[in-house]
Motif scaffolding. Structure first.
Motif, PDB file in Angstrom:
ATOM      1  N   ARG A  75      -1.200   4.144  -1.630  1.00  0.00           N
ATOM      2  CA  ARG A  75      -2.798   3.728  -1.317  1.00  0.00           C
ATOM      3  C   ARG A  75      -2.821   3.210   0.130  1.00  0.00           C
ATOM      4  O   ARG A  75      -1.758   3.010   0.862  1.00  0.00           O
ATOM      5  N   THR A  76      -3.861   3.063   0.632  1.00  0.00           N
ATOM      6  CA  THR A  76      -4.179   2.786   1.917  1.00  0.00           C
ATOM      7  C   THR A  76      -4.268   1.189   1.820  1.00  0.00           C
ATOM      8  O   THR A  76      -4.606   0.555   0.917  1.00  0.00           O
ATOM      9  N   ALA A 120       0.898  -1.270  -0.129  1.00  0.00           N
ATOM     10  CA  ALA A 120      -0.028  -0.040   0.064  1.00  0.00           C
ATOM     11  C   ALA A 120       0.744   1.072  -0.126  1.00  0.00           C
ATOM     12  O   ALA A 120       0.720   2.264  -0.689  1.00  0.00           O
ATOM     13  N   GLU A 161      -7.690  -0.096   0.943  1.00  0.00           N
ATOM     14  CA  GLU A 161      -7.768   0.215  -0.748  1.00  0.00           C
ATOM     15  C   GLU A 161      -7.101  -1.007  -1.391  1.00  0.00           C
ATOM     16  O   GLU A 161      -7.645  -1.478  -2.289  1.00  0.00           O
TER      17      GLU A 161
END
Length: 66
Positions: A25-26, A20, A29
């Protein structure tokens, strides 16, 4: 939206966090993207098996429908 608690062992969580971070991104996600991809893939596989069974047993299915 519904939430899902997903227990991850420490190594898997670290790998998820690292991926991530690398993608900007998280972890949520990344996991959601993976789940969507898996569901798409498995839905296609199940559909192909069902269509094959329907073709294989078409005569029986037709007779049952009469």
């Amino acid at each position: 939206m519904s939430e899902l608690l997903l227990p991850l062992d420490p190594a898997l969580r670290t790998a998820l966090d690292d991926l991530a971070d690398a993608q900007g991104r998280t972890p949520e996600e990344v996991a959601l993207h993976a789940v969507r991809g898996y569901l798409r893939q498995e839905s296609g596989r199940v559909r192909a098996v069902a269509e094959g069974l329907a073709r294989q047993h078409a005569d029986l299915l037709r007779r049952l429908g009469e």
